[in-house]
Design a protein around this motif. Structure first.
Motif, short mmCIF file in Angstrom:
data_model
loop_
_atom_site.label_atom_id
_atom_site.label_comp_id
_atom_site.label_asym_id
_atom_site.label_seq_id
_atom_site.Cartn_x
_atom_site.Cartn_y
_atom_site.Cartn_z
N ALA A 30 -65.60 96.35 -29.04
CA ALA A 30 -65.75 97.59 -29.25
C ALA A 30 -64.27 98.18 -29.01
O ALA A 30 -63.79 97.95 -27.93
N SER A 31 -63.80 99.10 -29.88
CA SER A 31 -62.40 99.68 -29.82
C SER A 31 -62.45 100.43 -28.66
O SER A 31 -60.99 100.80 -28.18
N GLU A 32 -63.25 101.11 -27.94
CA GLU A 32 -63.26 102.09 -27.01
C GLU A 32 -63.90 101.42 -25.78
O GLU A 32 -64.07 101.87 -24.65
N SER A 36 -68.97 103.68 -30.05
CA SER A 36 -67.64 103.08 -30.42
C SER A 36 -67.59 102.33 -31.69
O SER A 36 -68.64 101.44 -31.95
N VAL A 87 -71.02 100.32 -25.22
CA VAL A 87 -70.03 101.36 -25.34
C VAL A 87 -70.47 101.76 -26.79
O VAL A 87 -70.33 101.95 -27.95
#
Length: 124
Positions: A34-36, A66, A63
């Motif tokens: 997840a990029s976040e 995301s 997340v």
């Protein structure tokens, strides 16, 4: 750097079908990320294709909302980071490097600086 939203979206997966197709392109083993995410949340190791849909669901649940992407697993690498300082006028400098390879559950335990595994010129 501005990345057009459509370019960014092309690198992400949101359904099991998209993930499986991307996984076939990326190869296995891979990581679902997840990029976040961060602090060990929103990241899963996937050794084989049949485990990918469950890993994607777990990452999306940890997340929520995301963007999620896949990356080929690179075993035996080092996690080296560099501190970068930049301003609105385009002035950029690097401050230092560090080795963050000592991890547990994808969470950094120790940051060693300067990194002794890299050639000092790498961070000059």
């Amino acid at each position: 750097v501005d990345i057009p939203p459509e370019t960014y979206q092309q690198a992400c997966v949101s359904t099991a079908e998209e993930a499986l197709a991307a996984g076939d392109t990326v190869g296995y083993p891979l990581m679902v990320k997840a990029s976040e995410g961060g602090g060990g949340k929103g990241i899963r190791f996937v050794a084989k294709r049949e485990d990918l849909p469950d890993a994607l669901m777990q990452v999306q649940a940890e997340v929520v909302g995301s963007p999620v992407f896949l990356m080929l697993m690179f075993a035996g690498g080092r996690h080296l980071e560099v501190q970068v300082l930049a301003d609105q006028h385009g002035h950029v400098c690097t401050l230092n490097g560090r080795d963050c390879s000592i991890q547990r559950r994808h969470q950094k335990i120790i940051e060693e600086g300067p990194p002794v595994v890299a050639d000092p010129d790498t961070f000059a």
